[in-house]
Design a protein around this motif. Sequence first.
Motif, PDB file in Angstrom:
ATOM      1  N   ASP A   1       0.870  -1.175   0.000  1.00  0.00           N
ATOM      2  CA  ASP A   1       0.000   0.000   0.000  1.00  0.00           C
ATOM      3  C   ASP A   1       0.908   1.226   0.000  1.00  0.00           C
ATOM      4  O   ASP A   1       1.543   1.527   1.023  1.00  0.00           O
ATOM      5  CB  ASP A   1      -0.906   0.004   1.234  1.00  0.00           C
ATOM      6  CG  ASP A   1      -1.830   1.202   1.245  1.00  0.00           C
ATOM      7  OD1 ASP A   1      -2.823   1.191   0.504  1.00  0.00           O
ATOM      8  OD2 ASP A   1      -1.539   2.164   1.994  1.00  0.00           O
ATOM      9  N   PRO A   2       1.007   1.921  -1.110  1.00  0.00           N
ATOM     10  CA  PRO A   2       1.951   3.043  -1.202  1.00  0.00           C
ATOM     11  C   PRO A   2       1.740   4.117  -0.134  1.00  0.00           C
ATOM     12  O   PRO A   2       2.701   4.714   0.348  1.00  0.00           O
ATOM     13  CB  PRO A   2       1.691   3.595  -2.613  1.00  0.00           C
ATOM     14  CG  PRO A   2       1.096   2.454  -3.368  1.00  0.00           C
ATOM     15  CD  PRO A   2       0.292   1.685  -2.374  1.00  0.00           C
ATOM     16  N   VAL A   3       0.475   4.363   0.244  1.00  0.00           N
ATOM     17  CA  VAL A   3       0.215   5.388   1.258  1.00  0.00           C
ATOM     18  C   VAL A   3       0.807   4.970   2.591  1.00  0.00           C
ATOM     19  O   VAL A   3       1.490   5.742   3.279  1.00  0.00           O
ATOM     20  CB  VAL A   3      -1.300   5.645   1.388  1.00  0.00           C
ATOM     21  CG1 VAL A   3      -1.578   6.609   2.542  1.00  0.00           C
ATOM     22  CG2 VAL A   3      -1.853   6.207   0.085  1.00  0.00           C
ATOM     23  N   THR A   4       0.564   3.710   2.981  1.00  0.00           N
ATOM     24  CA  THR A   4       1.112   3.208   4.239  1.00  0.00           C
ATOM     25  C   THR A   4       2.630   3.217   4.217  1.00  0.00           C
ATOM     26  O   THR A   4       3.274   3.639   5.188  1.00  0.00           O
ATOM     27  CB  THR A   4       0.592   1.790   4.516  1.00  0.00           C
ATOM     28  OG1 THR A   4      -0.827   1.828   4.639  1.00  0.00           O
ATOM     29  CG2 THR A   4       1.195   1.223   5.782  1.00  0.00           C
ATOM     30  N   VAL A   5       3.211   2.746   3.118  1.00  0.00           N
ATOM     31  CA  VAL A   5       4.674   2.739   3.006  1.00  0.00           C
ATOM     32  C   VAL A   5       5.225   4.150   3.129  1.00  0.00           C
ATOM     33  O   VAL A   5       6.228   4.395   3.811  1.00  0.00           O
ATOM     34  CB  VAL A   5       5.112   2.092   1.679  1.00  0.00           C
ATOM     35  CG1 VAL A   5       6.617   2.227   1.495  1.00  0.00           C
ATOM     36  CG2 VAL A   5       4.697   0.631   1.644  1.00  0.00           C
TER      37      VAL A   5
END
Length: 698
Positions: free
Chosen positions: A115-119
Amino acid sequence: MKKFKYLVVALFAILMSCDGDDIDIPESVLPTNLMVTSINVGDGTVNFTASATNANYYHFDFGDGSSALNNEGVASKTYDMIGDNTYTVKVTAGSSQGKTTSETIDITVSVAFTDPVTVGFLTNEDSKTWFLAASQPGHLGLGPAREGIDGDWWYPKWFSASAFEKCGTEDSDCLCDDELTFSVDANGSISYTLDNKGQTYFNVGHKAVVGGAEDIDFCYDFDTSGVKSVVLSEVAGNVPEDQTTGIQMNFSDDGFMGYYVGSSTYEILFISDTELYVRTYDTENADLAWYHKFTSAAVVDGGDEESLETIYTNLVWSDEFDVDGAPDAANWTYDLGAGGWGNGEAQEYTNKADNVIVEDGVLKITARGSGAVGGAVHYYDDVTLVASGGETSSIEDFEGDAPVFTDFGGVSTAVIDNPDASGLNTSGTVGESTKNSGAEVWGGSFFDITTPLDLATYSSMEIKTWSPATGAVVRLKIENQANADEFFEVDASTSVAEAWETLTFDLSTAPAFNYDRVVLFFDFGVSPSGDAAYTSARIKSENLFEFTYGRVEIRAKLPSAGGTWPALWALGANFDEVGWPATGEIDIMEHVGNNNNTISSALHYPGNSGGNAIVGTTSVETAISEFHNYTVEWTPDSIKFVVDGELVHNSLVNNATTPFNSDFFLIMNVAMGGTLGGAIDSEFTEDTMEVDYVRVYQ
């Protein structure tokens, strides 16, 4: 139809009569030697190559419902199903005459959840270090596992909001030193390093890992060196969507996040640029869930580890309090009146010189006791349900552990010795309700009960009351704690003065709700007048000096009497438009006389207000006997709290989502009692906060 048939036959005859060397009749060719290869290049992507003799085109069926068609025999497919999955891929080679041959191959594809946002939040798109949010409620919490005994969702029981609950004792303070660093490489792989300064805080259930002898959670020497990898995955199980991101972190090689409970998997409940909130499950007790709250800003407690390096050096506003008399009207105005100010406080604020004055080069805000009880005092006892046949059920008789009262609107409630043990009531202890002078007409208090009222059996409630006058309206309200819209109200009036009587409240028409809260309003509809029991002052710079960002420095000496609650703080200037906590609140310094020389600072804003505010505390040994400098450094990027130049609470990474990016005004006051001030010393007469100066730099 017949003419058409004859025409076809004639054409066929003409063609057959021609020389065969002049006509090139194509043969029907079958593709042969079909070969298919695949290369798994990672991230779910597989490259396919197909070749065959006499093939003019290739059709790829990727086994997941998708396909591709081309003449080159080369195709690339990215699979998105999370986990390890096997697909049967069929490749068909075809000739221009429609002849085909096919081959199938099985491929296994591993797709890691991402998940790019979480990363991005976790690593700040490169590398980021997190710290235990030891100054916040819930920094370490305990609750049952995902499903309650009946499938209901259970919430955690939080440990203390105080930083010193875990950081101030030797057996657990190592937890507060941990630095957790997450990094991401160009391929999106996450690595993790825990720097725990050589010690790990172990849950007692896992002490065998280190050969521990203590029967409590304890800090042990335990090496956590080495880099771990972190893989994100979807959360499985009975998890309400509004209570989780649906994402969990899976650490390699038994990696963990500071507190050792044997687990290497952490569910992300909430994540932002500044906060990370996770849950994990104890491997020794599957019924226990542990909750951790982290912040991206290091919290430094103790006041001697880091000096503030301010970015603000230009003095833009100040009051040195060097002119005797009332505070400078160009700088300060007043809040006036009683009513508790939302915190159950007992004082009435005035602008009288007895309560606020400048003299001898300092501002003095003095809280005073009148020596007599202000407002109206009622006593009550034996809250009892009564059935139509006379059967009774006691709800509260104030003889055991006192209930937890919540006061509002300028009322204060306590359990005391019976002041008039005669007539109808000779019991030892009773409830006392004091409606302070100037209190709201709707002022009252409530207490909660563990077992809901049984109104199927009982149709009324009796309460013994003692009132200073006849005709006083007593309103009973019963509520459902879980649903504020479910309640029932009924009034009764006192018929005797300065004596006990029994008031009866008819509950027979109450709707069938789950009533587990009892609310009482004495003198309902009346705001008592006369001298207040306690007076004080609250001055503010609202509409006179308001500012955005800067360093505020206030030099003050604090009162010490039990029940005093002095505060130096700032409130959003749009308070009258958006209300609290949307407006934001910056508490530069708070102190209570019932816990002398412990200073707190706090931030209140949506999601972090009231009992869930971001709070930091520190000890200042001479706060009540000497002047000290209390400072906040407020920038577009952070808010830091400082005492005598030393950073004590680095509380917030500021950003565009918080309310701390617009004008605020300053407030100084001394409250009495209330939710933080606590019990007021019965011998209290007066006490003063002295302020040497207020300075604002930008």
